[in-house]
Design an enzyme around this catalytic site. Structure first.
Site, PDB file in Angstrom:
ATOM      1  N   ASN A   1     -50.558 117.070  23.868  1.00  0.00           N
ATOM      2  CA  ASN A   1     -51.479 117.377  24.662  1.00  0.00           C
ATOM      3  C   ASN A   1     -52.026 116.597  25.860  1.00  0.00           C
ATOM      4  OD1 ASN A   1     -52.798 115.374  22.962  1.00  0.00           O
ATOM      5  ND2 ASN A   1     -54.686 115.949  23.270  1.00  0.00           N
ATOM      6  N   GLU A  30     -55.217 107.560  15.814  1.00  0.00           N
ATOM      7  CA  GLU A  30     -56.258 108.273  16.704  1.00  0.00           C
ATOM      8  C   GLU A  30     -55.947 109.674  16.300  1.00  0.00           C
ATOM      9  OE1 GLU A  30     -55.586 107.122  20.892  1.00  0.00           O
ATOM     10  OE2 GLU A  30     -56.805 105.106  20.231  1.00  0.00           O
ATOM     11  N   CYS A  81     -58.428 116.049  22.299  1.00  0.00           N
ATOM     12  CA  CYS A  81     -59.381 115.590  21.072  1.00  0.00           C
ATOM     13  C   CYS A  81     -60.537 115.374  21.281  1.00  0.00           C
ATOM     14  CB  CYS A  81     -58.406 114.405  20.600  1.00  0.00           C
ATOM     15  SG  CYS A  81     -58.427 113.009  21.892  1.00  0.00           S
ATOM     16  N   GLU A 103     -58.722 101.202  19.976  1.00  0.00           N
ATOM     17  CA  GLU A 103     -57.847 100.612  21.050  1.00  0.00           C
ATOM     18  C   GLU A 103     -58.622 100.748  22.381  1.00  0.00           C
ATOM     19  OE1 GLU A 103     -53.534 102.410  20.936  1.00  0.00           O
ATOM     20  OE2 GLU A 103     -53.827 102.487  19.064  1.00  0.00           O
TER      21      GLU A 103
END
Ligand code: NAD
Length: 501
Positions: free
Chosen positions: A170, A269, A303, A482
């Protein structure tokens, strides 16, 4: 012109599809067990051919990465690595147009978006983590001993070794460099497995790495798919010392299983089903602008994007009407055209999945406020994976449309009357990635932010990112954080040294 850059230019001009080779030990490697097609999702045209790495090629890449740790890279100082990373950032910016075209051809995202977000952030990631590694400190303790001389403890950070970087489609360059930059800053070497949908920019980056003086074997790319392909071979490889992954939660589970063998650390993630909570006292114009972006940006394939919109009842009707107008104002079409504001989905397969949710919402009796189908576009975009931006109301909280990540340009609107009730509804989901709160009451914003179960919470904004801050998801949206010092935590091992004085 270099080979990868010329292939991008040729693909733009509609010429014969070109090849995106692997990048191993500083060289482009075209071999593979098969080749797969790289499709431009805006038209359906084949723009590239990509070799699929077999386990031997993945092994070669991992061994190249391992060997580079024993070379000059392994002996480099933080200052030297920071200087090289800044050259990589400059190299991306110097080839901005090549990266931009490659990203647009791979994803179909509008030029306006890719030129403002994907490519600049791809470069910025290297500068940010060059800064970060130079300001990193560690702890020290003096310890009393019976002889009175004492001992000195201090911690040093050492690279973990070879990091496997497995990426989604994405935000291909942005999310890949978000991991590669800190991994390299910390002195690791990497083997990247880009998504099979978006092989181009990871390959192009190989040329930038060589030009910036990154030693061979420090940055490697293997192409292929996930299961029983390059992704699985890489994450199962015993010489990989850590795995960083962004993608679907189900894939994250498979990667965690692979990481269990050899007890390798993972950073995950993962997916989300993010809520926006719009209180009646919000600045309505700003809330609408923010929610519109959060729902429809990148055709809903972010996301952090919003798929559940809870709106306080006094403004529900006005908000619904204005969001409908905003959705209908989006312009699908040629992503290279400045007037285009909505690209396609990544593939026809993904459009099929999103359309099944559109059909399910209708079958469950949802009020379709906007969209719900496929837009009418002229050739060649009628061959693309375009889909209408879609808004529903009147769905049950139990509907899969309200509970599962769709990853398309769509959302469900739900009215609410009470802060506790809306928090309970927002939290009633297995995911916990991101949320947005829209209100002028900062005490309430703080209260809701502290009770909503997510890793990232925006108040009166969305996607406003400071790259030093912790980034990641709660619940099934991920493990670890992160960003800033948190990336440094993942990409290094902390070693305590105790000196008896
Ligand atoms: P995906 O999980 O299908 O694929 C991601 C990558 O994993 C690809 O490179 C794929 O080839 C590889 N892969 C698949 N199966 C594998 C396996 N068994 N072993 C090793 N590798 C494997 O995800 P996607 O469809 O590319 O991306 C969309 C998803 O990513 C969405 O769920 C989205 O929410 C999530 N995402 C999360 C974040 C975040 O920061 N939390 C950011 C972007 C996207």
């Amino acid at each position: 012109m270099t080979s990868a850059a010329s292939s991008v230019a040729a693909a733009c001009a509609g010429a014969t599809p070109r090849r995106y080779p692997h990048f191993i030990a500083g060289r482009f490697v075209p071999e593979g067990r098969t080749e797969f097609e790289n499709i431009n999702p805006a038209t359906g045209a084949v723009v590239g051919l990509v070799p699929e790495a077999d386990s031997a090629l993945v092994d070669a890449a991992v061994r190249a990465a391992r060997a580079a740790l024993d070379g000059p890279w392994g002996r480099s100082s933080e200052q030297e690595r920071a200087a090289i990373l800044r050259k990589v950032a400059d190299g991306i910016l110097a080839r901005f147009d090549a990266f931009l075209e490659a990203e647009i051809l791979d994803t179909g995202k509008p030029r306006s978006l890719a030129s403002h977000i994907d490519i600049p952030r791809g470069a910025a990631n290297f500068n940010v983590f060059a800064d970060q590694v130079l300001t990193l400190s560690t702890e020290a303790f003096r310890t009393a001993t019976p002889d009175g001389a004492g001992a000195l403890n201090y911690a040093i950070r050492v690279p973990r070794g070879v990091i496997a970087v497995v990426c989604p489609w994405n935000l291909p360059l942005l999310l890949m460099t978000w991991k590669v930059a800190p991994a390299l800053a910390c002195g690791n070497t990497v083997v990247v497995k880009p998504s099979e949908e978006t092989p181009a920019t990871a390959t192009l980056l190989g040329e930038v790495m060589n030009a910036a003086g990154v030693p061979p074997g420090v940055y490697n790319v293997v192409h292929g798919r996930g299961e029983d392909s390059a992704g699985e071979y890489l994450t199962r490889h015993p010489l990989v010392n850590g795995i960083t992954f962004t993608g679907e939660t189900r894939t994250g589970e498979a990667i965690m299983r692979a990481a269990a063998t050899g007890v390798r650390p993972v950073s995950l993630e993962l997916g989300g089903k993010n809520a926006a909570i719009v209180f009646a006292d919000c600045d309505l114009d700003k809330a609408l602008e923010g929610v519109t972006r959060a729902v429809f940006a990148n055709c809903g394939q972010v996301c952090l994007g919003t798929e559940r919109v809870y709106v306080e009842r006094p403004i529900f009707a006005a908000f619904t009407e204005r969001l409908r107008l905003a959705a209908q104002a989006l312009r699908p079409g040629n992503p290279f055209d400045a007037a285009t504001t909505l690209g396609p989905l990544i593939s026809h397969a993904h459009r099929g999945k999103v359309l099944r949710y559109y059909a399910q919402a209708r079958a469950e009796g949802a009020e379709v406020v906007a969209g719900g189908g496929i837009p009418d576009l002229p050739a060649p975009y009628d061959g693309g994976a375009f889909i209408q931006p879609t808004i529903w109301a009147g769905l049950s909280e139990h509907s899969p449309v309200m509970r599962e990540e769709i990853f398309g340009p769509c959302c469900t609107l739900v009215p609410f009357d009470d802060e506790d009730a809306v928090l309970a509804a927002a939290n009633d989901n297995p995911y916990g990635l991101a949320a947005t709160i829209w209100t002028r009451d900062l005490a309430r914003a703080h209260r809701v932010a502290s009770r909503i179960e997510v890793g990232l919470c925006w108040v009166n904004s969305w996607f406003l990112r400071d790259l030093r801050t912790p980034f990641g998801g709660s619940k099934q949206s991920g493990i670890g954080r992160e960003g800033g010092v948190h990336s440094m935590e993942f990409y290094t091992d902390l070693r305590n040294v105790c000196i008896k004085l």
